[in-house]
Design a protein around this motif. Structure first.
Motif, PDB file in Angstrom:
ATOM      1  N   ALA A  74      21.270 -35.703   6.991  1.00  0.00           N
ATOM      2  CA  ALA A  74      21.506 -35.472   5.568  1.00  0.00           C
ATOM      3  C   ALA A  74      22.073 -36.731   4.935  1.00  0.00           C
ATOM      4  N   ILE A  75      21.497 -37.134   3.806  1.00  0.00           N
ATOM      5  CA  ILE A  75      22.013 -38.262   3.041  1.00  0.00           C
ATOM      6  C   ILE A  75      22.600 -37.699   1.760  1.00  0.00           C
ATOM      7  N   VAL A  76      23.918 -37.860   1.576  1.00  0.00           N
ATOM      8  CA  VAL A  76      24.607 -37.229   0.449  1.00  0.00           C
ATOM      9  C   VAL A  76      25.267 -38.280  -0.432  1.00  0.00           C
ATOM     10  N   GLY A  77      25.483 -37.899  -1.685  1.00  0.00           N
ATOM     11  CA  GLY A  77      26.124 -38.792  -2.644  1.00  0.00           C
ATOM     12  C   GLY A  77      25.817 -38.355  -4.056  1.00  0.00           C
ATOM     13  N   CYS A  85      13.070 -34.434   2.696  1.00  0.00           N
ATOM     14  CA  CYS A  85      13.287 -33.336   1.744  1.00  0.00           C
ATOM     15  C   CYS A  85      14.207 -33.833   0.637  1.00  0.00           C
ATOM     16  N   ASP A  86      13.645 -34.104  -0.538  1.00  0.00           N
ATOM     17  CA  ASP A  86      14.416 -34.652  -1.648  1.00  0.00           C
ATOM     18  C   ASP A  86      14.952 -33.507  -2.518  1.00  0.00           C
ATOM     19  N   GLU A  87      16.133 -33.027  -2.190  1.00  0.00           N
ATOM     20  CA  GLU A  87      16.794 -31.927  -2.891  1.00  0.00           C
ATOM     21  C   GLU A  87      15.833 -30.765  -3.157  1.00  0.00           C
ATOM     22  N   PRO A  88      15.209 -30.214  -2.122  1.00  0.00           N
ATOM     23  CA  PRO A  88      14.169 -29.195  -2.328  1.00  0.00           C
ATOM     24  C   PRO A  88      14.688 -27.842  -2.797  1.00  0.00           C
ATOM     25  N   THR A  89      16.012 -27.651  -2.818  1.00  0.00           N
ATOM     26  CA  THR A  89      16.558 -26.350  -3.223  1.00  0.00           C
ATOM     27  C   THR A  89      17.297 -26.415  -4.562  1.00  0.00           C
ATOM     28  N   HIS A 128      23.125 -33.596  -2.907  1.00  0.00           N
ATOM     29  CA  HIS A 128      24.505 -33.849  -3.333  1.00  0.00           C
ATOM     30  C   HIS A 128      25.366 -32.622  -3.049  1.00  0.00           C
ATOM     31  N   ASP A 129      24.768 -31.609  -2.431  1.00  0.00           N
ATOM     32  CA  ASP A 129      25.432 -30.341  -2.153  1.00  0.00           C
ATOM     33  C   ASP A 129      25.924 -30.315  -0.703  1.00  0.00           C
TER      34      ASP A 129
END
Length: 372
Positions: free
Chosen positions: A42-45, A189-193, A224-225
């Motif tokens: 997961a890549i977050v920010g 998966c680019d923020e699919p939800t 970002h979640d």
């Protein structure tokens, strides 16, 4: 990750820039990252930190005004074992052997990812026809199978329908079906939800976990979640201002965060159980047309020291798999504890995790006894 686990994608000192009306924006600043085969990373920010820009370089979808100024992206997943220097690819025909069949991507909004004038079956079948040469009945049967794999019932009927005839959650399943059609080794998966409600979001996350096992996927999850991260990831990379500031296994980053930016993300995450007031991260991200000197987070960091404004911190090892780029980890730095809200959350998360594990162990024991 385990030392003997194979690296499938390696990013080395990557710098990506964009030409903007006579100015140059430095979007990705010297990133180093290894992605291991079979993991969920997961890549977050925050929005604008460079998560999507970084991953678009893995599939050749960087905007026309963007370019790699230096660094390497190496893909090791080809069947013939030959490493592919993706950072050197310039033309679409070079990307054809990678895009779809080796690396695939699920975009944020399913409605804008689908062609409203083509049937669902036609859109899923396009990549199978291009990469595998399937036609006619064989093509239809393959599409039916993929629709079943993503949880869409009555595939024969759904095959002939158009995107507007599907709900948001079903459209997202179709986008996932298109992405996995050619059995890629890496699924981005680019923020699919993001556009889905909580109930459907949980279903899509469960679907992705199931497909990861069934299709032997390596998943890179952009979000970002942090709640989503806890549900799907094995490992986490925290990004800020075009660079990775902390990376480690999920338990390490959640239970022992070391970078003040990771503390800030955890502090600002909504939580019904928190008694403390949620803390917004002060200020705004830096202007990457004029990248800041030193630590990019220093101006927003109440724990910043003088050196943070002068010199960019290196990655300090917390453990074999956990690293953070903060001067607070230097041996001579003063000891600073995470905010109270973060400490409280960590303790609660540990307790909830222990309860879940105990419940699972009890359920497995009952199941074993019943089978005996």
């Amino acid at each position: 990750m385990e030392q003997n686990q194979k690296v499938i994608l390696s990013v080395k000192d990557l710098n990506v820039k964009f030409n903007l009306r006579g100015k140059v924006l430095h979007a990705i600043r010297g990133i180093n990252l290894d992605v291991y085969q079979g993991e969920s990373l997961a890549i977050v920010g925050e929005s604008g930190c460079g998560k999507s820009v970084l991953n678009k370089n893995f599939i050749g979808l960087l905007d026309p005004n963007g370019f790699i100024s230096s660094g390497e992206i190496i893909y090791y997943g080809m069947d013939d074992g030959q490493p592919q220097m993706l950072s050197n690819y310039k033309r679409d025909n070079e990307w054809l052997k990678i895009r779809g069949s080796e690396v695939s991507m699920i975009m944020q909004d399913p409605m804008t990812s689908l062609n409203p004038l083509k049937t669902i079956g036609k859109q899923i079948g396009e990549s199978l026809e291009l990469h595998q040469g399937l036609k006619g009945k064989a093509l239809k049967e393959a599409v039916y199978g993929i629709l079943r794999d993503v949880g869409i019932e009555e595939p024969e009927r759904r095959y002939k329908q158009y995107p507007h005839e599907f709900s948001g959650g079903m459209r997202q399943r179709v986008v996932i079906a298109i992405a996995i059609a050619c059995r890629p080794k890496i699924l981005i998966c680019d923020e699919p939800t993001t556009a889905l409600d909580v109930t459907i979001q949980a279903q899509i996350l469960e679907l992705l976990k199931d497909l990861k096992e069934r299709y032997n996927l390596t998943i890179i999850f952009i979000t970002h979640d942090l709640g989503v991260v806890a549900n799907i990831a094995d490992r986490v990379a925290v990004m800020y201002a075009g660079d990775i500031v902390e990376t480690g296994m999920v338990r390490e980053v959640f239970y022992d965060p070391r970078h003040p930016y990771t503390w800030a993300l955890l502090s600002s995450m909504p939580d019904l159980e928190t008694r403390e007031k949620l803390e917004a991260i002060p200020g705004t991200p830096p202007d990457m047309i004029l990248p800041p000197k030193g630590d990019a987070f220093a101006a927003r960091n109440k724990y910043a020291m003088e050196i943070d404004f002068e010199e960019q911190p290196p990655m300090f090892h917390v453990s074999e798999t956990h690293m953070a780029a903060t001067w607070l980890l230097h041996p001579n730095a003063p000891k600073v504890n995470p905010p109270a809200i973060v400490v409280e959350r960590i303790e609660r998360m540990k307790k909830e995790q222990a309860e879940r594990e105990a419940a699972e162990a009890l359920q497995n024991a009952k199941k074993g006894a019943a089978e005996a």
